[in-house]
Design a protein around this motif. Structure first.
Motif, short mmCIF file in Angstrom:
data_model
loop_
_atom_site.label_atom_id
_atom_site.label_comp_id
_atom_site.label_asym_id
_atom_site.label_seq_id
_atom_site.Cartn_x
_atom_site.Cartn_y
_atom_site.Cartn_z
N HIS A 100 9.08 -9.22 -8.30
CA HIS A 100 7.83 -8.50 -8.52
C HIS A 100 8.02 -6.99 -8.37
O HIS A 100 8.83 -6.55 -7.55
N MET A 101 7.29 -6.25 -9.16
CA MET A 101 7.35 -4.79 -9.08
C MET A 101 5.96 -4.22 -9.32
O MET A 101 5.10 -4.86 -9.93
N LEU A 102 5.75 -3.01 -8.83
CA LEU A 102 4.57 -2.23 -9.16
C LEU A 102 4.94 -1.26 -10.25
O LEU A 102 6.02 -0.64 -10.20
N VAL A 103 4.08 -1.10 -11.25
CA VAL A 103 4.34 -0.14 -12.33
C VAL A 103 3.10 0.71 -12.57
O VAL A 103 1.99 0.35 -12.17
N THR A 104 3.31 1.82 -13.26
CA THR A 104 2.17 2.62 -13.67
C THR A 104 1.43 1.92 -14.81
O THR A 104 2.05 1.27 -15.65
N PRO A 105 0.12 2.06 -14.87
CA PRO A 105 -0.64 1.50 -15.98
C PRO A 105 -0.46 2.35 -17.24
O PRO A 105 0.04 3.47 -17.17
N THR A 106 -0.87 1.83 -18.35
CA THR A 106 -0.68 2.52 -19.62
C THR A 106 -1.72 3.61 -19.85
O THR A 106 -2.91 3.41 -19.59
N GLY A 107 -1.25 4.76 -20.31
CA GLY A 107 -2.11 5.81 -20.83
C GLY A 107 -3.09 6.48 -19.89
O GLY A 107 -4.08 7.05 -20.35
N ASN A 164 6.64 6.64 -17.43
CA ASN A 164 6.17 5.59 -16.53
C ASN A 164 7.19 5.39 -15.43
O ASN A 164 8.36 5.72 -15.57
N THR A 165 6.71 4.86 -14.30
CA THR A 165 7.59 4.60 -13.15
C THR A 165 7.33 3.20 -12.60
O THR A 165 6.29 2.59 -12.89
N ALA A 166 8.28 2.72 -11.81
CA ALA A 166 8.15 1.39 -11.20
C ALA A 166 8.88 1.36 -9.87
O ALA A 166 9.87 2.07 -9.68
N VAL A 167 8.39 0.53 -8.96
CA VAL A 167 9.10 0.26 -7.70
C VAL A 167 9.11 -1.25 -7.46
O VAL A 167 8.15 -1.94 -7.80
N ARG A 168 10.19 -1.71 -6.88
CA ARG A 168 10.35 -3.14 -6.61
C ARG A 168 9.55 -3.53 -5.37
O ARG A 168 9.59 -2.84 -4.35
N LEU A 169 8.87 -4.67 -5.46
CA LEU A 169 8.20 -5.27 -4.30
C LEU A 169 9.08 -6.33 -3.65
O LEU A 169 9.21 -6.39 -2.43
N ASP A 170 9.65 -7.19 -4.48
CA ASP A 170 10.62 -8.17 -4.01
C ASP A 170 11.50 -8.56 -5.18
O ASP A 170 11.50 -7.88 -6.22
N GLU A 171 12.26 -9.62 -5.04
CA GLU A 171 13.22 -10.00 -6.08
C GLU A 171 12.58 -10.19 -7.44
O GLU A 171 13.20 -9.92 -8.47
N LEU A 207 0.82 -1.21 0.00
CA LEU A 207 0.00 0.00 0.00
C LEU A 207 0.86 1.26 0.00
O LEU A 207 0.56 2.25 -0.69
N ARG A 208 1.95 1.22 0.79
CA ARG A 208 2.86 2.37 0.84
C ARG A 208 3.49 2.62 -0.53
O ARG A 208 3.56 3.76 -1.01
N LEU A 209 3.93 1.55 -1.18
CA LEU A 209 4.58 1.69 -2.47
C LEU A 209 3.59 2.07 -3.57
O LEU A 209 3.96 2.75 -4.54
N ARG A 210 2.36 1.64 -3.45
CA ARG A 210 1.34 2.09 -4.41
C ARG A 210 1.19 3.62 -4.34
O ARG A 210 1.06 4.29 -5.37
N LYS A 211 1.23 4.15 -3.14
CA LYS A 211 1.14 5.61 -2.99
C LYS A 211 2.40 6.28 -3.51
O LYS A 211 2.34 7.39 -4.07
N VAL A 212 3.55 5.65 -3.33
CA VAL A 212 4.80 6.19 -3.87
C VAL A 212 4.69 6.34 -5.38
O VAL A 212 5.09 7.38 -5.95
N ALA A 272 -5.44 11.69 -12.05
CA ALA A 272 -6.61 10.83 -11.81
C ALA A 272 -6.22 9.44 -11.33
O ALA A 272 -7.04 8.72 -10.74
N LEU A 273 -4.99 9.04 -11.57
CA LEU A 273 -4.52 7.71 -11.20
C LEU A 273 -4.65 7.46 -9.70
O LEU A 273 -4.34 8.32 -8.89
N GLN A 274 -5.11 6.27 -9.34
CA GLN A 274 -5.28 5.90 -7.94
C GLN A 274 -4.29 4.79 -7.56
O GLN A 274 -3.89 4.00 -8.42
N PRO A 275 -3.89 4.71 -6.29
CA PRO A 275 -2.94 3.67 -5.87
C PRO A 275 -3.37 2.25 -6.27
O PRO A 275 -2.52 1.44 -6.65
N GLU A 276 -4.66 1.97 -6.22
CA GLU A 276 -5.14 0.62 -6.56
C GLU A 276 -5.06 0.33 -8.06
O GLU A 276 -5.24 -0.82 -8.48
N ASP A 277 -4.80 1.35 -8.88
CA ASP A 277 -4.69 1.15 -10.33
C ASP A 277 -3.37 0.51 -10.74
O ASP A 277 -3.23 0.02 -11.87
N MET A 278 -2.36 0.50 -9.84
CA MET A 278 -1.03 0.01 -10.19
C MET A 278 -1.01 -1.52 -10.26
O MET A 278 -1.32 -2.19 -9.27
N PRO A 279 -0.65 -2.09 -11.40
CA PRO A 279 -0.56 -3.55 -11.48
C PRO A 279 0.73 -4.09 -10.88
O PRO A 279 1.76 -3.40 -10.86
#
Length: 218
Positions: free
Chosen positions: A43-50, A34-41, A9-14, A55-62
């Motif tokens: 997996h990562m969270l990235v911004t969605p396309t377009g 686009n941006t990305a942050v590592r979750l573990d070795e 959740l913290r990284l989604r907000k980041v 308007a982007l929300q933390p829960e939108d990050m795949p």
């Protein structure tokens, strides 16, 4: 998955805040980048396309698998450039945050395919040396990914030919420091080149524009 829900959740907000801050600091144009942050070795969270950064929300990050970026879950469809973010994180275990964007001055050198020499002690410290230009490739292609990875060897930033800048840090704060110094250094380099080419003593954007039109205008 080794990370906790609280950390996710913290990284989604980041990620969310990173997009807004890129806009605020004029380090991105529209929904580009686009941006990305590592979750573990693996997996990562990235911004969605377009999607609009505001308007982007933390829960939108795949959540995207680093070893196989075709595998993703949660959120919206991930950026097509996720392969580059994943490749850098796979190649550089110390890297936990990455930014691909199109700031104005960085984009000038990326479009001209000109390597940026070290412009300051700060740039040397943050980037690690001159910023190289990765081989040209269309967005989302293997050629663009491989060119970026090669240009990032022993560096924390590089240009993607005709395609902006890529920056990487131990966390998003450091990645932002790097993209800021890249944009500042690019502007200073262009300023120095303009004064040298025109023989003038004082720089202005109008001087650069007039020189360009006189030399390349039809």
């Amino acid at each position: 998955m080794a990370w906790t829900k609280e950390e996710e959740l913290r990284l989604r907000k980041v990620i969310k805040d990173s997009g807004v801050n890129l806009l605020k600091e004029n380090l991105v144009q529209g929904t580009w980048g686009n941006t990305a942050v590592r979750l573990d070795e693996d997996h990562m969270l990235v911004t969605p396309t377009g999607l609009d950064y505001v308007a982007l929300q933390p829960e939108d990050m795949p959540v995207v698998q680093i070893s196989d970026t075709s595998v993703w879950s949660d959120g919206k469809k991930p950026t097509s450039e996720r392969k580059i973010h994943a490749a850098i994180m796979a190649d550089r275990p110390e890297i936990n945050a990455t930014i691909h964007s199109h700031p104005v001055w960085c984009s000038v050198l990326a479009s001209a395919r000109i390597e940026l020499p070290v412009m300051s002690d700060e740039m040397q410290k943050l980037v690690g040396g001159p910023a190289r230009v990765g081989a040209y490739g269309l967005p989302g292609t293997k050629k663009l990914k491989e060119g970026t990875v090669a240009a990032m060897k022993d560096r924390n930033a590089c240009f993607m030919a005709n395609h902006g800048v890529f920056c990487a840090g131990k966390d998003m704060d450091e990645a932002f420091e790097i993209i800021r110094i890249m944009e500042k250094s690019c502007r200073e380099y262009i300023k120095q080149c303009t004064l040298k080419m025109t023989g003038q003593l004082e720089y202005s954007d109008e001087l650069l524009f007039d020189y360009f039109v006189s030399k390349y205008g039809r």
